[in-house]
Design an enzyme around this catalytic site. Structure first.
Site, PDB file in Angstrom:
ATOM      1  N   HIS A  56       0.834  -1.206   0.000  1.00 14.16           N
ATOM      2  CA  HIS A  56       0.000   0.000   0.000  1.00 14.16           C
ATOM      3  C   HIS A  56       0.865   1.252   0.000  1.00 14.16           C
ATOM      4  O   HIS A  56       0.525   2.263  -0.629  1.00 14.16           O
ATOM      5  CB  HIS A  56      -0.934  -0.016   1.216  1.00 14.16           C
ATOM      6  CG  HIS A  56      -1.988   1.037   1.194  1.00 14.16           C
ATOM      7  ND1 HIS A  56      -1.872   2.221   1.884  1.00 14.16           N
ATOM      8  CD2 HIS A  56      -3.199   1.084   0.565  1.00 14.16           C
ATOM      9  CE1 HIS A  56      -2.966   2.950   1.691  1.00 14.16           C
ATOM     10  NE2 HIS A  56      -3.782   2.288   0.900  1.00 14.16           N
ATOM     11  N   CYS A  57       1.992   1.194   0.672  1.00 11.01           N
ATOM     12  CA  CYS A  57       2.874   2.352   0.822  1.00 11.01           C
ATOM     13  C   CYS A  57       3.518   2.796  -0.492  1.00 11.01           C
ATOM     14  O   CYS A  57       3.881   3.962  -0.636  1.00 11.01           O
ATOM     15  CB  CYS A  57       3.985   2.054   1.825  1.00 11.01           C
ATOM     16  SG  CYS A  57       3.426   1.456   3.425  1.00 11.01           S
ATOM     17  N   ILE A  58       3.697   1.875  -1.427  1.00 11.77           N
ATOM     18  CA  ILE A  58       4.408   2.222  -2.665  1.00 11.77           C
ATOM     19  C   ILE A  58       3.463   2.465  -3.835  1.00 11.77           C
ATOM     20  O   ILE A  58       3.916   2.674  -4.963  1.00 11.77           O
ATOM     21  CB  ILE A  58       5.456   1.154  -3.039  1.00 11.77           C
ATOM     22  CG1 ILE A  58       4.796  -0.177  -3.424  1.00 11.77           C
ATOM     23  CG2 ILE A  58       6.461   0.968  -1.903  1.00 11.77           C
ATOM     24  CD1 ILE A  58       5.787  -1.184  -4.028  1.00 11.77           C
TER      25      ILE A  58
END
Length: 333
Positions: free
Chosen positions: A322-324
């Site tokens: 999700h972070c990238i």
């Protein structure tokens, strides 16, 4: 007023950034190869469901093209790092239904001493221009990994992020809530007291919600749940469950069975997945609990194919799938 749609709403595209020379690539050729291949694995998995655009530092253009699928689009601009969720825009619907991008202030997760952000702070504006959408500026330091919305006005945030050191230390809760109302249409701000334990170590974000909890539908929260009493996140997840259960239907998503790595207590989390058109790109960890997580995610998002990608190299560098990534929702017609 602009409104952020939920992550399960129809999407036009996934945006990512490719690791640039520095922290994400690592110090050795082996670490760089691992980073490139892991980011590419996520991009290529997303491309099986919808268009993907990857922002690439010019120095990494050839390396990116070598590992990204042919259908993945590349656009070049200087980068410090590769966490598109945090430095990129948060897409919202305008009252007309057209799309816009909220460009938060990005300052290296609260001016962390190891971070550089002179290039990444410009990526929100860059992506808005590339996407052909209007930009909504904000004076609030914020990251996309620090908010989750249910599409009906509720947003999850964390006290140690939006009000934390190096971010908006002089702001009140009311001021943060007013800005979230203006920018993403929040009508109910749910304040979590903290995030996972490892996220407070040197290379952490100090409490991003997207490894802790997410909405899967209005009124339903998927919560990272650490069942091992030996792990410090056992107490964290229990307290968050108590807080959230007063307002939402809470579905437990058990943490991986692995408790520690070479650096200490892990913050590996299946909550940190990406919803795409017809699918879910899920974190896997070569862990006994991977299969159970896939089953829970499949049940949480009926009709979507769950595609696991090994996220250990991402978590080694401070984040997850999700972070990238950052979804660009479809305009509302």
């Amino acid at each position: 007023m602009s409104v952020m749609p939920p992550e399960w709403a129809p999407q036009d595209r996934i945006w990512m950034a490719f690791p640039a020379p520095g922290y994400s690539l690592g110090e050795t050729a082996e670490e760089a190869d691992e980073a490139r291949r892991t980011w590419a694995a996520v991009a290529n998995a997303c491309a099986g469901f919808e268009p993907v655009t990857v922002v690439v530092d010019p120095a990494e253009a050839a390396a990116a093209r070598a590992v990204l699928a042919p259908e993945v689009e590349i656009v070049e601009t200087p980068l410090n790092d590769a966490w598109m969720r945090d430095m990129g825009p948060t897409f919202v619907h305008l009252p007309s239904g057209e799309l816009a991008g909220v460009d938060w202030v990005f300052n290296g997760w609260g001016q962390c001493d190891w971070a550089a952000w002179d290039k990444d702070e410009k990526i929100g504006s860059f992506v808005c221009a590339e996407a052909g959408v209007s930009r909504i500026g904000s004076a609030m330091v914020n990251e996309g990994g620090a908010i989750h919305v249910d599409g009906s006005g509720a947003v999850l945030v964390t006290e140690t992020v939006q009000l934390g050191q190096g971010r908006n230390e002089t702001w009140t809760k009311a001021e943060v809530e007013a800005e979230l109302a203006r920018t993403i249409g929040a009508t109910e701000v749910v304040w979590l007291p903290r995030g996972l334990t490892r996220d407070y170590e040197r290379y952490g974000t100090r409490g991003h919600v997207d490894i802790v909890a997410t909405f899967t539908s209005p009124g339903r929260v998927l919560l990272h749940t650490q069942h091992s009493e030996s792990h410090p996140d056992h107490e964290v997840s229990a307290s968050l469950h108590s807080l959230l259960a007063d307002r939402f239907d809470v579905v437990e998503l058990p943490a991986p069975a692995t408790l520690r790595d070479a650096e200490g207590w892990v913050d590996w989390s299946y909550v940190n997945h990406l919803v795409v058109n017809g699918g879910v790109i899920a974190c896997s960890f070569d862990d006994p609990n991977d299969a159970d997580a896939v089953a829970i995610l499949r049940d949480a998002y009926p009709g979507r194919e769950v595609v696991p990608v090994d996220a250990r190299p991402l978590f080694d560098r401070g984040g997850g799938i999700h972070c990238i990534t950052q979804q660009q929702p479809s305009a509302r017609v």
